[in-house]
Design a protein around this motif. Structure first.
Motif, mmCIF file in Angstrom:
data_model
loop_
_atom_site.group_PDB
_atom_site.id
_atom_site.type_symbol
_atom_site.label_atom_id
_atom_site.label_comp_id
_atom_site.label_asym_id
_atom_site.label_seq_id
_atom_site.Cartn_x
_atom_site.Cartn_y
_atom_site.Cartn_z
ATOM 1 N N LYS A 36 0.833 -1.206 0.000
ATOM 2 C CA LYS A 36 0.000 0.000 0.000
ATOM 3 C C LYS A 36 0.867 1.254 0.000
ATOM 4 C CE LYS A 36 -4.272 -1.732 2.073
ATOM 5 N NZ LYS A 36 -5.242 -1.591 3.183
ATOM 6 N N LEU A 37 1.960 1.221 0.757
ATOM 7 C CA LEU A 37 2.873 2.357 0.766
ATOM 8 C C LEU A 37 3.495 2.561 -0.607
ATOM 9 C CD1 LEU A 37 4.418 4.549 2.291
ATOM 10 C CD2 LEU A 37 6.119 2.829 2.919
ATOM 11 N N GLU A 38 3.856 1.460 -1.268
ATOM 12 C CA GLU A 38 4.438 1.534 -2.606
ATOM 13 C C GLU A 38 3.428 2.123 -3.595
ATOM 14 O OE1 GLU A 38 7.135 -1.412 -5.387
ATOM 15 O OE2 GLU A 38 5.443 -2.260 -4.298
ATOM 16 N N GLN A 39 2.170 1.693 -3.503
ATOM 17 C CA GLN A 39 1.124 2.225 -4.369
ATOM 18 C C GLN A 39 0.898 3.713 -4.111
ATOM 19 O OE1 GLN A 39 -2.191 -0.330 -3.492
ATOM 20 N NE2 GLN A 39 -1.315 -2.098 -4.549
ATOM 21 N N TYR A 40 0.925 4.075 -2.829
ATOM 22 C CA TYR A 40 0.751 5.487 -2.478
ATOM 23 C C TYR A 40 1.887 6.335 -3.059
ATOM 24 C CZ TYR A 40 0.753 9.751 0.315
ATOM 25 O OH TYR A 40 0.775 11.064 0.710
ATOM 26 N N ASN A 41 3.123 5.832 -2.940
ATOM 27 C CA ASN A 41 4.270 6.562 -3.474
ATOM 28 C C ASN A 41 4.186 6.705 -4.993
ATOM 29 O OD1 ASN A 41 5.454 6.966 -0.988
ATOM 30 N ND2 ASN A 41 6.682 5.108 -1.069
ATOM 31 N N GLN A 42 3.710 5.655 -5.662
ATOM 32 C CA GLN A 42 3.547 5.729 -7.111
ATOM 33 C C GLN A 42 2.483 6.753 -7.484
ATOM 34 O OE1 GLN A 42 2.689 1.672 -8.229
ATOM 35 N NE2 GLN A 42 4.830 1.045 -8.176
ATOM 36 N N LYS A 43 1.387 6.741 -6.720
ATOM 37 C CA LYS A 43 0.320 7.713 -6.971
ATOM 38 C C LYS A 43 0.806 9.127 -6.705
ATOM 39 C CE LYS A 43 -4.475 8.793 -5.759
ATOM 40 N NZ LYS A 43 -5.642 8.419 -4.905
ATOM 41 N N GLU A 75 3.911 10.172 -6.860
ATOM 42 C CA GLU A 75 4.851 10.521 -7.930
ATOM 43 C C GLU A 75 4.107 10.940 -9.195
ATOM 44 O OE1 GLU A 75 8.496 8.399 -10.451
ATOM 45 O OE2 GLU A 75 7.721 7.472 -8.633
ATOM 46 N N GLN A 76 3.015 10.213 -9.516
ATOM 47 C CA GLN A 76 2.216 10.557 -10.688
ATOM 48 C C GLN A 76 1.549 11.903 -10.505
ATOM 49 O OE1 GLN A 76 2.071 9.065 -13.586
ATOM 50 N NE2 GLN A 76 0.567 10.517 -14.406
ATOM 51 N N THR A 77 1.052 12.168 -9.279
ATOM 52 C CA THR A 77 0.405 13.444 -9.001
ATOM 53 C C THR A 77 1.397 14.592 -9.139
ATOM 54 O OG1 THR A 77 -1.165 12.403 -7.475
ATOM 55 C CG2 THR A 77 -0.863 14.784 -7.271
ATOM 56 N N VAL A 78 2.611 14.400 -8.615
ATOM 57 C CA VAL A 78 3.646 15.426 -8.731
ATOM 58 C C VAL A 78 3.988 15.673 -10.193
ATOM 59 C CG1 VAL A 78 6.079 15.949 -8.255
ATOM 60 C CG2 VAL A 78 4.620 15.002 -6.454
ATOM 61 N N LEU A 79 4.072 14.598 -10.969
ATOM 62 C CA LEU A 79 4.371 14.729 -12.401
ATOM 63 C C LEU A 79 3.270 15.507 -13.107
ATOM 64 C CD1 LEU A 79 6.151 13.995 -14.821
ATOM 65 C CD2 LEU A 79 4.889 11.847 -15.016
#
Length: 287
Positions: free
Chosen positions: A134-141, A143-147
């Motif tokens: 879940k933490l990995e998914q949150y970090n990916q999300k 990162e996508q939001t920042v992008l």
């Protein structure tokens, strides 16, 4: 916290060359309510099975013919490049426990099995594993939001620059010390200034005569950190021609309210001013 059903729905792989151990662990997991349990007695098949299924937990026996559990762990590391290897080793050798943990396994259970201990360790490890995912998914999300936000900001800046170009001749920014940090447009030619490569210093060309009273008012606005709109000041160029410049600016501050500099736009309004002056002169002459 993870939902209990998420843990029971986790994907588990049992790897043991002894059919009795596979059956025992399989029955234990099914009785505890786990719904996605796979097993194999072939250690050579583990790599491909995990590559296809991304198991949340691998119950791995260390003592197997042909390829032992340590070799299996080394192969799995090539898949789990994120550094989290979801392996719970099964061993009857106390000396193998530390070696397995050092190799990358996350926990161990001992043979002969203590069924309560096995269930507890499996549950705890799955809980950690799912939290990690879940933490990995949150970090990916994130990162996508920042992008996406960065892309939106760049597009917004591009639109702003374009609007600035359409509405003015140049755009400028200064830091808190009055040094120019950004300049867009032909400000050098229009103002007759030289800016070095670092945009740090400004020097006036020789022969330019500024209206000192107007310049003092502008500099006073900047020193007092006051915004100003459509301020017009003038100069006489070396060829004797009069030039009028109109500038607008506002102070900038950071999130803590600290002054960071100025930004604004400028425009050469010589033609407009001269035209207005001629019209006024003509109107007076007609009176």
């Amino acid at each position: 916290m993870n939902n209990g059903q998420d843990i029971l729905n986790a994907k588990i792989l049992i790897v043991d060359d002894q059919e009795s151990n596979v059956l025992l662990l399989g029955d234990l997991l099914h009785d505890a309510g786990y719904t996605c349990v796979t097993s194999t007695r072939d250690p050579y098949a583990v790599y491909e099975l995990h590559r296809k299924n991304c198991f949340d937990l691998i119950l791995l026996d260390l003592q197997m013919p042909g390829m032992d559990g340590f070799q299996v762990i080394e192969g799995l590391k090539k898949i789990d490049s994120d550094g989290y290897l979801p392996v719970l080793v099964v061993t009857a050798q106390p000396s193998h426990k530390l070696r397995a943990l050092t190799a990358g396994a996350k926990d161990f259970v001992s043979k002969p099995f203590d069924l309560v201990e096995v269930k507890t360790r499996i549950h705890n490890m799955l809980e950690v594993r799912l939290l990690y995912k879940k933490l990995e998914q949150y970090n990916q999300k994130l990162e996508q939001t920042v992008l996406e936000r960065t892309t939106e900001l760049r597009e917004s800046e591009a639109r702003f620059r374009r609007l600035t170009e359409l509405s003015s001749d140049w755009y400028w920014e200064q830091d808190k010390n009055g040094h120019f940090t950004k300049i867009y447009g032909p400000v050098h030619e229009m103002l007759g200034i030289h800016v070095d490569d670092a945009l740090d210093t400004i020097s006036n060309d020789q022969g330019v005569q500024w209206n000192e009273a107007e310049r003092e008012i502008l500099e006073a606005n900047l020193a007092a950190r006051r915004p100003f709109l459509d301020f017009v000041y003038s100069r006489i160029n070396p060829d004797g021609s009069q030039q009028y410049l109109m500038v607008s600016g506002e102070p900038t501050y950071d999130l803590f309210g600290r002054f960071t500099g100025y930004r604004g736009i400028g425009k050469d309004v010589t033609g407009t001013i001269i035209s207005k002056n001629k019209s006024r002169a003509q109107s007076r002459a007609n009176l």
